[in-house]
Design an enzyme around this catalytic site. Structure first.
Site, PDB file in Angstrom:
ATOM      1  N   LYS A  36       0.881  -1.162   0.000  1.00 26.69           N
ATOM      2  CA  LYS A  36       0.000   0.000   0.000  1.00 26.69           C
ATOM      3  C   LYS A  36       0.916   1.208   0.000  1.00 26.69           C
ATOM      4  CE  LYS A  36      -4.262  -1.516   1.888  1.00 26.69           C
ATOM      5  NZ  LYS A  36      -4.654  -1.315   3.275  1.00 26.69           N
ATOM      6  N   HIS A  91       2.265   6.881   2.234  1.00 25.07           N
ATOM      7  CA  HIS A  91       1.743   8.188   1.835  1.00 25.07           C
ATOM      8  C   HIS A  91       2.009   9.277   2.867  1.00 25.07           C
ATOM      9  CE1 HIS A  91      -1.561   7.590   4.595  1.00 25.07           C
ATOM     10  NE2 HIS A  91      -1.789   6.410   4.036  1.00 25.07           N
ATOM     11  N   HIS A 151       1.624   8.770   6.562  1.00 28.12           N
ATOM     12  CA  HIS A 151       2.608   8.018   7.341  1.00 28.12           C
ATOM     13  C   HIS A 151       3.774   8.872   7.799  1.00 28.12           C
ATOM     14  CE1 HIS A 151       0.867   4.335   5.343  1.00 28.12           C
ATOM     15  NE2 HIS A 151       0.795   4.069   6.629  1.00 28.12           N
TER      16      HIS A 151
HETATM   17  N1  ARG Z   1       0.049  -0.422   9.882  1.00 29.80           N
HETATM   18  C1  ARG Z   1      -0.857   0.422  10.581  1.00 29.80           C
HETATM   19  C2  ARG Z   1      -1.365   1.543   9.659  1.00 29.80           C
HETATM   20  O1  ARG Z   1      -0.711   1.896   8.698  1.00 29.80           O
HETATM   21  C3  ARG Z   1      -0.226   1.068  11.784  1.00 29.80           C
HETATM   22  C4  ARG Z   1       0.311   0.119  12.817  1.00 29.80           C
HETATM   23  C5  ARG Z   1       0.305   0.703  14.170  1.00 29.80           C
HETATM   24  N2  ARG Z   1       0.961  -0.074  15.157  1.00 29.80           N
HETATM   25  C6  ARG Z   1       0.384  -1.037  15.869  1.00 29.80           C
HETATM   26  N3  ARG Z   1       1.123  -1.687  16.749  1.00 29.80           N
HETATM   27  N4  ARG Z   1      -0.872  -1.310  15.769  1.00 29.80           N
HETATM   28  O2  ARG Z   1      -2.434   2.078   9.938  1.00 29.80           O
END
Ligand code: ARG
Length: 570
Positions: A127, A130, A133
């Site tokens: 993905k 972007h 992030h």
């Molecule tokens: N991958 C998730 C996102 O892009 C964020 C992860 C956050 N960290 C966690 N331990 N849940 O939304």
């Protein structure tokens, strides 16, 4: 660094019977109007204790404090004792501290080497990486640097979103419409286009969703074909992420993402079941949290596949066992507040007392001027494009302004990327903001380029003087030359830097440092304009050069804590 408030409290406790130094210290104020002194002590609370009118008490204290070498003068105004610090002694103490510390000025040992985990960035495989992030990435990186600076051992974790039902969709889409060459050439954009197509097609043909679910189940069971595709998507994505991290000078100690915990899930399920926490609901396994006014934590789906929250629980347990952390910090958007509350609660119910050491550090949303982003619809701004464009535009500005540099490309990178990072760290993290090119690349005002430019200006003064700063010692110089108002304001800000760093770490708030660095830059520019630094008078010049060095070093250290480089020429 001498702790002035503590010194003052010590002196005050010598002339007040019946009040502890700590209590006195808490009462000391810093007046907003400098004509009322650098520090003030209100005497109202002492009236009862000493059976005297507060103004009289203040007058007594003022006259007994007057003899201390710490102050230039001490006055009482009504019930207040107003203290004016001896600027020369103060400058000497501060400037020698910076000189002794150098790149380490501002660091402390509060953490005593204990371990802290900072989890940040954590983008999703296949993905787009972007603009949304960037917040976790840049804020998390700075929180890591702050904890490192206050004496913790920090483990940086990128909890990659490399698992979950969306991979069933991705693999299904790739099988139907995919082209290997396209993926190799432009992995994320291509995979994203498949993902978008999947959602369009699934609206017309819902059986696609079933196919995707089955595909994910095959992946969870380790089937060869699905696993290979998944691994390939992951590798290609990581290559792209690494490019962006390199541009920003960001790295990690571990990329243990969600998939890393897939074999650690059964143990979590087992423990939840043993402790009587699991309930069945329409075929799914949940932990009921209604008692705490939260929706249930969904542990496994009806088809048995594991979920995001389960992986977080497994990850936290793994981290505790592996690193025995003092704190486990998650730099994740505020949209996920409920998610974190839910699984912290589940940990608590599991009897894991250390759930209290897990901290969610949330931040606000970035939106685009044209509206919200949507991955499913393909409406995103890629972070890499933002950084590239920032560098390009900066390059144009550098050439147009005739900025002093030996290497235009290098400076454009440092300043352009620094500008984007700095603006991320400028506001309280919890605030939402709208991404706008005009704001990011505004080179005037309280921006990264302004601070970097001020640093380069101080470097250029030092270069032009040709002085060897390491030979200048605050003790031997006549520091009366840096006691004017502009210089004194600057010294005061430099003095406070270590305290600011500790405060920012405690609050998980890099913007505390950002603002302070802007203040120092502004104070230095005022000093630079008000005073002539490179004068003929050697004593005067050397005193001012030492202050210039201290300002330069402190700005540099502050920018480093934000993850931003400080160019010497610009
Ligand atoms: N991958 C998730 C996102 O892009 C964020 C992860 C956050 N960290 C966690 N331990 N849940 O939304």
């Amino acid at each position: 660094m001498i702790d002035i408030k503590k010194e003052i409290a010590g002196l005050l406790s010598g002339c007040i019977d019946g009040m502890e130094a700590a209590e006195i210290e808490a009462l000391i104020e810093i007046p907003t109007d400098p004509s009322l002194g650098d520090y003030a002590f209100p005497c109202f609370r002492l009236a009862k204790l000493l059976r005297k009118a507060p103004p009289l008490i203040a007058a007594d204290i003022a006259s007994s404090l007057g003899g201390s070498g710490l102050f230039e003068k001490v006055q009482n105004v009504n019930a207040y004792v107003n203290m004016f610090i001896d600027r020369k002694a103060f400058a000497a103490a501060t400037l020698s501290e910076v000189a002794a510390g150098g790149d380490d000025f501002g660091r402390s040992d509060i953490g005593g080497g204990k371990t802290v985990i900072v989890e940040y960035s954590s983008p999703n495989i296949a993905k787009p990486f972007h603009i949304g992030h960037i917040r976790s990435t840049v804020i998390g990186n700075s929180i890591y640097k702050l904890y490192d600076a206050v004496g913790y051992k920090v483990v940086r974790i990128n909890h990659l979103g490399d698992y979950g039902t969306q991979f069933g969709k991705m693999i299904t889409a790739y099988r139907r419409w995919g082209c290997e060459e396209d993926v190799r050439r432009e992995p994320i954009k291509t995979l994203l286009s498949y993902y978008v197509k999947f959602h369009e097609e699934a609206e017309k043909d819902p059986s696609l969703e079933d196919e995707a679910r089955e595909t994910f189940a095959r992946l969870e069971h380790g089937e060869k074909e699905e696993t290979e595709l998944w691994r390939w998507f992951r590798e290609e994505s990581l290559k792209e992420f690494s490019r962006v991290y390199d541009m920003m000078g960001i790295s990690f100690d571990s990329y243990a993402g969600e998939s890393f915990y897939s074999d650690k899930m059964p143990a979590v399920l087992e423990e939840l079941r043993e402790k009587g926490l699991l309930q069945e609901s329409q075929g799914a396994q949940i932990v009921d949290l209604s008692q705490w006014n939260m929706s249930p934590a969904l542990i496994t789906k009806s088809d048995g596949s594991s979920l995001y929250i389960t992986r977080d629980i497994a990850a936290a347990i793994y981290r505790k066992e592996t690193y025995d952390f003092e704190k486990n910090i998650y730099v994740v958007a505020s949209q996920q507040n409920l998610h974190f509350q839910q699984w912290f609660k589940v940990l608590e119910l599991m009897g894991r007392e250390w759930y209290k050491d897990c901290v969610h550090v949330p931040f606000g949303l970035v939106s685009l001027e044209e509206g919200t982003m949507s991955t499913r619809k393909g409406r995103v701004v890629f972070l890499e494009e933002v950084l590239r464009r920032a560098v390009e535009k900066t390059r144009e500005i550098i050439i147009e302004k005739g900025v002093n540099t030996d290497n235009v490309d290098e400076t454009a990178k440092t300043v352009g990327i620094g500008a984007v990072m700095f603006q991320e760290l400028s506001n309280n993290r919890i605030k939402d903001y709208v991404f706008s090119w005009d704001t990011v690349l505004n080179f005037d005002g309280e921006t990264g380029p302004y601070v970097q430019y001020t640093h380069a200006r101080a470097c250029s003064v030092l270069r032009n003087a040709g002085a060897d700063i390491s030979k200048l010692s605050a003790r031997d110089l006549d520091l009366s030359y840096v006691c004017g108002d502009a210089a004194y304001e600057l010294v005061k800000l430099i003095y406070r830097f270590p305290e600011i760093v500790a405060d920012a770490a405690e609050k998980y708030e890099p913007s505390v440092v950002t603002r302070h660095v802007v203040d120092i830059a502004q104070a230095f520019n005022k000093f630079y304009h008000d005073e002539h630094i490179l004068t003929k008078n050697e004593d005067e010049k050397n005193a001012k050069l030492l202050l210039t060095y201290a300002a330069m070093q402190t700005i540099r250290n502050g920018l480093a804590l934000l993850g931003i480089k400080a160019p010497e020429k610009m």
